[in-house]
Design an enzyme around this catalytic site. Structure first.
Site, PDB file in Angstrom:
ATOM      1  N   HIS A   1       8.310  -0.140  -5.119  1.00 18.57           N
ATOM      2  CA  HIS A   1       6.831   0.525  -4.600  1.00 18.57           C
ATOM      3  C   HIS A   1       6.644   1.664  -5.326  1.00 18.57           C
ATOM      4  O   HIS A   1       7.679   2.440  -5.547  1.00 18.57           O
ATOM      5  CB  HIS A   1       6.705   0.552  -2.903  1.00 18.57           C
ATOM      6  CG  HIS A   1       6.612  -0.805  -2.415  1.00 18.57           C
ATOM      7  ND1 HIS A   1       5.736  -0.989  -1.526  1.00 18.57           N
ATOM      8  CD2 HIS A   1       7.538  -1.662  -2.134  1.00 18.57           C
ATOM      9  CE1 HIS A   1       5.939  -2.422  -1.187  1.00 18.57           C
ATOM     10  NE2 HIS A   1       7.014  -2.645  -1.503  1.00 18.57           N
TER      11      HIS A   1
ATOM     12  N   GLU B   1      10.512   3.453  -2.937  1.00 21.65           N
ATOM     13  CA  GLU B   1       9.219   4.348  -3.461  1.00 21.65           C
ATOM     14  C   GLU B   1       9.560   5.297  -4.415  1.00 21.65           C
ATOM     15  O   GLU B   1      10.212   6.227  -4.770  1.00 21.65           O
ATOM     16  CB  GLU B   1       8.969   5.067  -2.131  1.00 21.65           C
ATOM     17  CG  GLU B   1       8.507   4.370  -1.072  1.00 21.65           C
ATOM     18  CD  GLU B   1       7.384   3.638  -0.915  1.00 21.65           C
ATOM     19  OE1 GLU B   1       6.548   3.763  -1.770  1.00 21.65           O
ATOM     20  OE2 GLU B   1       7.100   2.889   0.058  1.00 21.65           O
TER      21      GLU B   1
ATOM     22  N   HIS C   1       2.443  -4.561  -3.112  1.00 17.00           N
ATOM     23  CA  HIS C   1       1.218  -3.784  -3.038  1.00 17.00           C
ATOM     24  C   HIS C   1       0.452  -3.632  -4.514  1.00 17.00           C
ATOM     25  O   HIS C   1       1.216  -3.424  -5.235  1.00 17.00           O
ATOM     26  CB  HIS C   1       1.421  -2.298  -2.741  1.00 17.00           C
ATOM     27  CG  HIS C   1       1.748  -2.428  -1.094  1.00 17.00           C
ATOM     28  ND1 HIS C   1       2.570  -1.466  -0.585  1.00 17.00           N
ATOM     29  CD2 HIS C   1       1.343  -3.000  -0.148  1.00 17.00           C
ATOM     30  CE1 HIS C   1       2.762  -1.632   0.654  1.00 17.00           C
ATOM     31  NE2 HIS C   1       1.904  -2.663   1.190  1.00 17.00           N
TER      32      HIS C   1
HETATM   33 ZN   LIG Z   1       3.970  -0.113  -1.527  1.00 19.22          ZN
END
Ligand SMILES: [Zn+2]
Length: 357
Positions: A172, A236, A66
């Site tokens: 992420h 995360e 991302h």
């Molecule tokens: Zn992500």
């Protein structure tokens, strides 16, 4: 010795200057550092390191799947630079992947397709097709990139004899804040035991919270776990901020532990005890079915927020979703997804005593 085009050792800057592909006349793409580490650049944003002698772990570190999740990109860029400048001597084979360079340049999560939804073949590109011959009109850059990342991970793991330890950490940051600042998504293992060593290692990264998945997925980490038998996780690491604006002290434990992992330095870990962790499983996924889908809580809500029983969570045309179970918590709410895709997950605490090894 570094090639002239990489003399700054800033692999990220070079990647972002060539976001879709490397210049066709770029040479050399394979070179050796004075300390004997073999360096191979396989594509834009893809660099593979093999030290002269290496241990039993084949480690993939990926970031920027991302594009606006910047802290992991900075962590990986710093590691690559230190390896190239021989400030960091590797003890293991390592493959670094900067997932979506055009989206990083744009400061966006994705340009067309959310890359973390198109692995395990969901990109639709069969193995025998020449990805270079596929155009944007037919299949997006992002889906093609997913197919390429699968090829690179396969090449990396299969370049050495089988039977070694494989791991993949896909780094992420979340769109929103979280009741647990850092957490890991542990992909579905099809009944295999959850790894105590990995829980302990990730706890050393300051990640004590895990979402344990019970179904297959089209994420990068599920792909690595299922296809390659790797210990694979989506990590995360906190809330996304623009490149260069992250408070890197918040990521120090992750960065330091990953650095130790690839260089053979000591990592202080504690034996796995379930009560040291917050473990959740998915209770249900709520998919967006119509354009009328809307979330019924403040957009600033944090991941893992628990709301009282009966609270209205979302409306989708004439369907209402309410909290059904005590302890149910919200995770990854995002009304801005394509029709049919996941708009939020509801999770609940789980015990895995007897299911670890
Ligand atoms: Zn992500």
């Amino acid at each position: 010795m570094l090639p002239a085009w990489l003399s700054s050792a800033d692999f990220l800057a070079f990647t972002l200057a060539n976001p879709e592909q490397l210049p066709s006349d770029l040479q050399p793409l394979t070179f050796q550092l004075k300390n004997g580490t073999d360096c191979q650049i396989w594509d834009t944003g893809i660099i593979c390191f093999t030290p002269q002698t290496y241990g039993n772990n084949d480690i993939v570190l990926s970031c920027g799947v991302h594009g606006n999740e910047t802290a992991p990109i900075e962590i990986c860029a710093a590691l690559v630079q230190d390896i190239l400048l021989e400030r960091l001597q590797l003890s293991e084979r390592v493959l670094f992947l900067f997932g979506n360079p055009p989206a990083i340049n744009a400061g966006k999560r994705e340009l067309i397709d959310n890359m973390n939804r198109f692995f395990s073949g969901a990109h639709g590109i069969s193995n025998d097709r020449d990805i270079d011959a596929i155009t944007d009109v037919e299949i997006s850059f992002e889906k093609r990139r997913c197919a390429r990342l699968e090829q690179y991970v396969s090449r990396f793991y299969q370049a050495v004899p089988a039977g070694r330890e494989r791991c993949l950490y896909d780094l992420h940051t979340a769109i929103r804040g979280s009741q647990f600042e850092k957490f890991a998504v542990y992909p579905f293992l099809h009944g295999k035991p959850w790894s105590e060593a990995q829980f302990s290692l990730l706890a050393a990264c300051d990640i004590p919270c895990f979402l344990l998945m019970q179904t297959p997925a089209t994420t990068f980490s599920y792909y690595a776990a299922q296809t390659h038998g790797a210990h694979a996780f989506t990590l995360e690491l906190g809330k996304a901020r623009p490149l260069g604006e992250n408070d890197m002290s918040r990521f120090a434990k992750v960065a330091d532990t990953l650095r130790a992992l690839i260089s053979g330095a000591d990592i202080t870990t504690k034996p796995f005890v379930e009560t040291d962790f917050q473990l959740f499983e998915v209770y249900r996924a709520i998919n967006k079915q119509t354009e009328a889908f809307e979330l019924c809580f403040a957009t600033s809500i944090e991941n893992f927020t628990q709301l009282p029983l009966g609270t209205l969570l979302a409306k989708d045309a004439d369907i209402e979703y309410r909290v059904e179970q005590p302890g149910e918590a919200i995770i990854f709410p995002n009304a801005n997804v394509a029709l049919g895709q996941r708009a939020m997950l509801m999770v609940k605490p789980v015990s895995i005593i007897g299911q670890t090894a």
